[in-house]
Design a protein around this motif. Structure first.
Motif, mmCIF file in Angstrom:
data_model
loop_
_atom_site.group_PDB
_atom_site.id
_atom_site.type_symbol
_atom_site.label_atom_id
_atom_site.label_comp_id
_atom_site.label_asym_id
_atom_site.label_seq_id
_atom_site.Cartn_x
_atom_site.Cartn_y
_atom_site.Cartn_z
ATOM 1 N N PHE A 68 0.921 -1.180 -0.085
ATOM 2 C CA PHE A 68 -0.029 -0.023 0.030
ATOM 3 C C PHE A 68 0.978 1.123 -0.136
ATOM 4 C CE2 PHE A 68 -2.322 3.363 2.346
ATOM 5 C CZ PHE A 68 -3.507 3.610 1.326
ATOM 6 N N LYS A 69 1.913 1.197 0.828
ATOM 7 C CA LYS A 69 2.614 2.494 0.833
ATOM 8 C C LYS A 69 3.566 2.595 -0.536
ATOM 9 C CE LYS A 69 3.241 2.902 6.041
ATOM 10 N NZ LYS A 69 4.211 2.673 6.958
ATOM 11 N N ALA A 70 4.082 1.497 -1.020
ATOM 12 C CA ALA A 70 4.901 1.754 -2.242
ATOM 13 C C ALA A 70 3.909 2.115 -3.409
ATOM 14 C CB ALA A 70 5.442 0.300 -2.422
ATOM 15 N N ALA A 71 2.539 1.446 -3.287
ATOM 16 C CA ALA A 71 1.809 2.220 -4.212
ATOM 17 C C ALA A 71 1.544 3.618 -4.343
ATOM 18 C CB ALA A 71 0.426 1.101 -4.454
ATOM 19 N N ASP A 72 1.634 4.281 -3.186
ATOM 20 C CA ASP A 72 1.288 5.638 -2.879
ATOM 21 C C ASP A 72 2.352 6.678 -3.911
ATOM 22 O OD1 ASP A 72 -0.088 7.806 -1.789
ATOM 23 O OD2 ASP A 72 2.016 8.216 -0.845
ATOM 24 N N GLY A 73 3.615 6.024 -4.130
ATOM 25 C CA GLY A 73 4.569 6.924 -4.848
ATOM 26 C C GLY A 73 4.632 6.204 -6.249
#
Length: 101
Positions: A68-73
């Motif tokens: 989820f956090k990786a997808a944010d960027g």
């Protein structure tokens, strides 16, 4: 001659290899989904509107939040070339930065 298989979350036009085994399921707004490695799971999630990510039962602790956090960027369809100026073509992080959130 062996053909290397990639996880179901890997888009056919995405040239990158899997990074590890399938550890997450990524679902779209109508609950259609695909299992994927962390790398392709994040790239798929970044390319969906209202997508969600869930860890598979035997996945390492915290994998869904890492995806989820990786997808944010990551920009949607990040393997596609061309100028990106529209909000729908930018990552969630880029859109927040543009709009001061």
């Amino acid at each position: 001659m062996s053909v290397e298989r990639r996880c179901p979350a890997a888009h056919p036009e995405d040239p990158t290899d899997c990074v590890g085994p399938a550890v997450v399921t990524v679902l779209d707004a109508v609950n259609a989904g695909a299992d994927g490695c962390e790398h392709h799971g994040a790239r798929l999630l970044a390319s969906l509107e209202s997508g969600r990510v869930y860890a598979l039962p035997d996945a390492p602790h915290g994998v869904a939040i890492r995806v989820f956090k990786a997808a944010d960027g990551i920009r949607p369809f990040c393997w596609a070339d061309g100028e990106r100026t529209e909000p729908s073509q930018l990552s969630h992080a880029e859109n927040r930065e543009r709009h001061g959130r």
